[in-house]
Design an enzyme around this catalytic site. Structure first.
Site, PDB file in Angstrom:
ATOM      1  N   ASN A 189      45.052  42.886 -18.698  1.00  0.00           N
ATOM      2  CA  ASN A 189      45.018  42.124 -19.951  1.00  0.00           C
ATOM      3  C   ASN A 189      44.714  43.113 -21.066  1.00  0.00           C
ATOM      4  O   ASN A 189      43.595  43.595 -21.177  1.00  0.00           O
ATOM      5  CB  ASN A 189      43.923  41.050 -19.845  1.00  0.00           C
ATOM      6  CG  ASN A 189      43.661  40.360 -21.168  1.00  0.00           C
ATOM      7  OD1 ASN A 189      44.433  40.478 -22.119  1.00  0.00           O
ATOM      8  ND2 ASN A 189      42.555  39.616 -21.240  1.00  0.00           N
ATOM      9  N   GLU A 212      37.560  34.526 -23.860  1.00  0.00           N
ATOM     10  CA  GLU A 212      37.581  34.796 -25.309  1.00  0.00           C
ATOM     11  C   GLU A 212      38.270  33.646 -26.060  1.00  0.00           C
ATOM     12  O   GLU A 212      37.929  33.350 -27.206  1.00  0.00           O
ATOM     13  CB  GLU A 212      38.248  36.160 -25.577  1.00  0.00           C
ATOM     14  CG  GLU A 212      37.313  37.291 -25.164  1.00  0.00           C
ATOM     15  CD  GLU A 212      37.983  38.526 -24.610  1.00  0.00           C
ATOM     16  OE1 GLU A 212      39.166  38.761 -24.881  1.00  0.00           O
ATOM     17  OE2 GLU A 212      37.305  39.272 -23.874  1.00  0.00           O
ATOM     18  N   SER A 225      34.715  43.617 -15.822  1.00  0.00           N
ATOM     19  CA  SER A 225      34.346  45.020 -15.647  1.00  0.00           C
ATOM     20  C   SER A 225      34.800  45.601 -14.307  1.00  0.00           C
ATOM     21  O   SER A 225      34.052  46.339 -13.664  1.00  0.00           O
ATOM     22  CB  SER A 225      32.838  45.200 -15.854  1.00  0.00           C
ATOM     23  OG  SER A 225      32.484  44.810 -17.173  1.00  0.00           O
TER      24      SER A 225
HETATM   25  C1  PEP Z   1      39.298  40.407 -19.138  1.00  0.00           C
HETATM   26  O1  PEP Z   1      39.566  40.576 -20.302  1.00  0.00           O
HETATM   27  O2  PEP Z   1      39.866  39.497 -18.531  1.00  0.00           O
HETATM   28  C2  PEP Z   1      38.334  41.296 -18.498  1.00  0.00           C
HETATM   29  C3  PEP Z   1      37.956  41.057 -17.284  1.00  0.00           C
HETATM   30  O3  PEP Z   1      37.876  42.366 -19.246  1.00  0.00           O
HETATM   31  P1  PEP Z   1      37.028  43.645 -18.704  1.00  0.00           P
HETATM   32  O4  PEP Z   1      37.754  44.150 -17.477  1.00  0.00           O
HETATM   33  O5  PEP Z   1      37.064  44.624 -19.825  1.00  0.00           O
HETATM   34  O6  PEP Z   1      35.659  43.156 -18.377  1.00  0.00           O
END
Ligand code: PEP
Length: 250
Positions: A10, A97, A213
């Protein structure tokens, strides 16, 4: 039950068109021999550029959202019909988000899910609890509600086009990852919810990604869990150096 891993990036609101084309081409080259299912989801304005790069490769093209209506007076929105024209195959819906910054509720997300499925898209339905909900012991309650309401009115025949992404909100972009055991507990629970709604066979088949993460050094431990079938990756999907080892975890 053998389910193919599904590794998705993403890209959120990052990158210019030339940066996106470069990253997409790099991924096409380096994932050509990859064994799993792959997806990149760039911003709307990058879709046409990235679409041309990933066409006829093993990388699917995803959008990060869509409007709940097909067309009309909806300033600032993007329709499923417009996404189809760019050969988008998958739409991420209910990302935390969208839920928490843009206040999308389960009813709105459900409307989008049904519209996207009606137009033949694959949907990645994101679910996940806030830190205060986890601390209040409400993980299952929240994930069950978001799954049940997100899929309300979705026919069993469309479920093969549904992927669930469990993304604990406190782990997104924070560098904090759920332990493989904690994530597995929620994934197993969500699979039971799907079994209750659609039967055991559908539950055995549905792909449940983990997001929050995910990094090269934690991907393999997470993917080793029985009910974790892939990853939805934000930050680490923006660079080949971090996405490729995740996508090709062993
Ligand atoms: C996401 O945006 O779906 C996500 C998991 O972001 P990150 O890997 O940066 O935590």
């Amino acid at each position: 039950m053998a389910r193919n891993y599904y590794m998705a990036g993403n890209w959120k609101m990052h990158m210019t068109r030339s940066e996106a084309a470069t990253l997409a081409q790099d991924l096409v080259n380096k994932l050509a021999d990859g064994k799993h299912k792959y997806l990149v989801a760039p911003s709307f304005t990058l879709l046409e550029t990235v679409s041309a790069v990933v066409e006829n490769t093993n990388i699917r093209l995803g959008a990060q959202n869509c409007a709940p209506e097909e067309q009309g007076a909806h300033t600032g929105e993007v329709s499923v019909l417009q996404l189809k024209e760019l050969d988008v195959q998958t739409i991420i819906l209910g990302h935390s988000e969208r839920r928490h910054i843009y206040k999308e509720d389960d009813a709105l997300i459900n409307k989008k899910v049904k519209l996207a499925l009606k137009h033949g898209f694959e949907v990645i339905l994101c679910i996940g609890e806030l830190l205060e909900e986890r601390e209040a012991g409400k993980v299952e309650e929240v994930c069950e509600r978001q799954t049940v309401k997100g899929l309300e009115g979705v026919d069993a025949g469309d479920l093969h086009n549904v992927v669930i992404a469990y993304e604990p909100v406190w782990a997104i972009g924070t560098g904090k990852t759920a332990t493989p055991q904690d994530a597995e507990a929620v994934h197993g629970f969500v699979r039971k919810v799907i079994a209750r709604l659609y039967g055991q066979d559908a539950a055995d088949k549905i792909i449940i990604q983990y997001g929050g993460s995910v990094k090269p050094d934690n991907a393999a431990q997470l993917m080793a869990m029985e009910n974790i079938d892939g990853a939805l990756v934000g930050g680490a999907s923006l660079k080949t150096d971090s996405f490729i080892p995740i996508a090709k975890f062993s």
